[in-house]
Design an enzyme around this catalytic site. Structure first.
Site, mmCIF file in Angstrom:
data_model
loop_
_atom_site.group_PDB
_atom_site.id
_atom_site.type_symbol
_atom_site.label_atom_id
_atom_site.label_comp_id
_atom_site.label_asym_id
_atom_site.label_seq_id
_atom_site.Cartn_x
_atom_site.Cartn_y
_atom_site.Cartn_z
ATOM 1 N N LYS A 90 46.150 35.592 33.610
ATOM 2 C CA LYS A 90 45.226 34.978 32.673
ATOM 3 C C LYS A 90 45.921 34.743 31.346
ATOM 4 O O LYS A 90 46.876 35.459 31.054
ATOM 5 C CB LYS A 90 43.967 35.834 32.499
ATOM 6 C CG LYS A 90 44.201 37.179 31.800
ATOM 7 C CD LYS A 90 43.004 38.069 31.895
ATOM 8 C CE LYS A 90 42.197 38.077 30.624
ATOM 9 N NZ LYS A 90 41.144 39.079 30.602
ATOM 10 N N LYS B 73 48.869 39.458 31.751
ATOM 11 C CA LYS B 73 47.886 39.095 30.730
ATOM 12 C C LYS B 73 48.692 38.635 29.523
ATOM 13 O O LYS B 73 49.334 39.429 28.841
ATOM 14 C CB LYS B 73 47.032 40.308 30.395
ATOM 15 C CG LYS B 73 45.918 40.013 29.421
ATOM 16 C CD LYS B 73 45.061 41.259 29.263
ATOM 17 C CE LYS B 73 43.930 41.038 28.300
ATOM 18 N NZ LYS B 73 43.114 42.239 28.144
HETATM 19 ZN ZN LIG Z 1 41.688 45.967 26.518
#
Ligand SMILES: [Zn+2]
Length: 318
Positions: A243, A188
């Site tokens: 992502k 992430k």
């Molecule tokens: Zn979070």
């Protein structure tokens, strides 16, 4: 889309893109109204009471996987509503499983940022911005266990704490939930593209501009991203996630070469909002562009794609 107007099956096959590849994010709201998002037009927050009806529509469209994000009524510094037996996600899971059984695969976001007052994904020491990693992973494992007890199929830890996958796996295994899969948000990246999501899920608007760069990974360091993924696989992840999606096509391709596990990517709120804004100004055809983007993600190596547009594009897919 004109060239495929009468033959979407052909389009679906040519792109190698099918309904089963799509995952729809669902914001399950403990507050009562069915509301359109203020910051992401077209996105609806689904109240608990409308959940069954919404899922009937989703299944009718041929989408069979959802990822649940809870929007609780109660928020406190220990994020207690994130692991409560009667938390919004736990109630939603029981309702989904009792009404739809295996017709739908449920994935749950495992994090605390929607449930505390800081908006951070970890517990903070009194000194601001210092995350207490070990206490946080214990809390995350309790959240994952509470989801497992409520019938989830896949838990998706997203807080990017060190050792989160290992601790969650231990907790699930020792409590008899070995079959629950773990989809780790292994890469992430720290990004401005989460802002619409944060604005939508934080009722405390002061918390939306927070710096998560100490625990999310830098987009300019692909080697670190690879290491994060290797670590999560080593800890017992069953699937991994990258992502944001649009700015990671090279990473998806690169990771697919070294990772045998299913790779999931998410078109995040900022990406969705950019597309929506451009379409609103008549600069592009929204559906056509999203199909183009999702095909590119598949080509790059993604096995499944989380997209706010999953329902809208489902009619073009087999
Ligand atoms: Zn979070």
């Amino acid at each position: 889309m004109l060239e495929y107007e009468n033959n979407y099956d052909e389009f679906s096959k040519r792109c190698g893109l099918y309904k089963k590849d799509m995952i729809l994010p669902l914001f399950v709201d403990e507050n009562d109204n069915f509301q359109e998002s203020n910051v992401m037009p077209g996105l609806f927050k689904v109240p608990y009471n409308d959940l069954v009806q919404s899922l009937e529509k989703i299944i009718e469209c041929g989408i069979h996987s959802v990822i649940l994000f809870g929007i609780p009524r109660l928020r406190n510094n220990k994020a207690t509503s994130a692991y409560s037996k009667n938390g919004i996600v736990q109630k939603a899971l029981r309702l989904i499983k009792s009404n739809f059984g295996n017709k739908i695969t449920t994935i749950t976001d495992v994090c605390i940022c929607q449930y505390n007052k800081t908006g951070h994904c970890g517990l903070l020491k009194k000194a601001k911005n210092v995350i207490v990693n070990d206490l946080t992973i214990e809390l995350l494992s309790n959240i994952a266990l509470s989801h497992a007890m409520s019938g989830v199929d896949i838990v998706a830890p997203s807080s990017m704490m060190d050792g989160q996958v290992q601790r969650i796996k231990e907790k699930l295994d020792t409590n008899g939930y070995k079959k629950i899969k773990i989809l780790s948000f292994a890469a992430k990246q720290s990004s401005s593209l989460y802002k619409p999501f944060r604005s939508e899920t934080f009722y405390d608007k002061s918390a939306k501009d927070i710096d998560k760069s100490t625990y999310q990974v830098s987009f300019y360091n692909p080697r670190q991203i690879e290491r994060e993924i290797e670590m999560d696989i080593h800890e017992g992840s069953n699937m991994v996630m990258i992502k944001p999606a649009m700015a990671s096509l090279d990473l998806i391709y690169r990771i697919k070469k070294i990772c045998k596990l299913p790779l999931v990517v998410q078109v995040v709120s900022g990406e969705q909002s950019m597309i929506k804004a451009a379409a609103t100004f008549g600069l592009l055809d929204e559906t056509w562009f999203i199909l183009n983007l999702i095909s590119a993600l598949k080509r790059s190596g993604a096995n499944m794609i989380i997209s706010y547009s999953s329902l809208n594009i489902s009619k073009y897919l087999l």
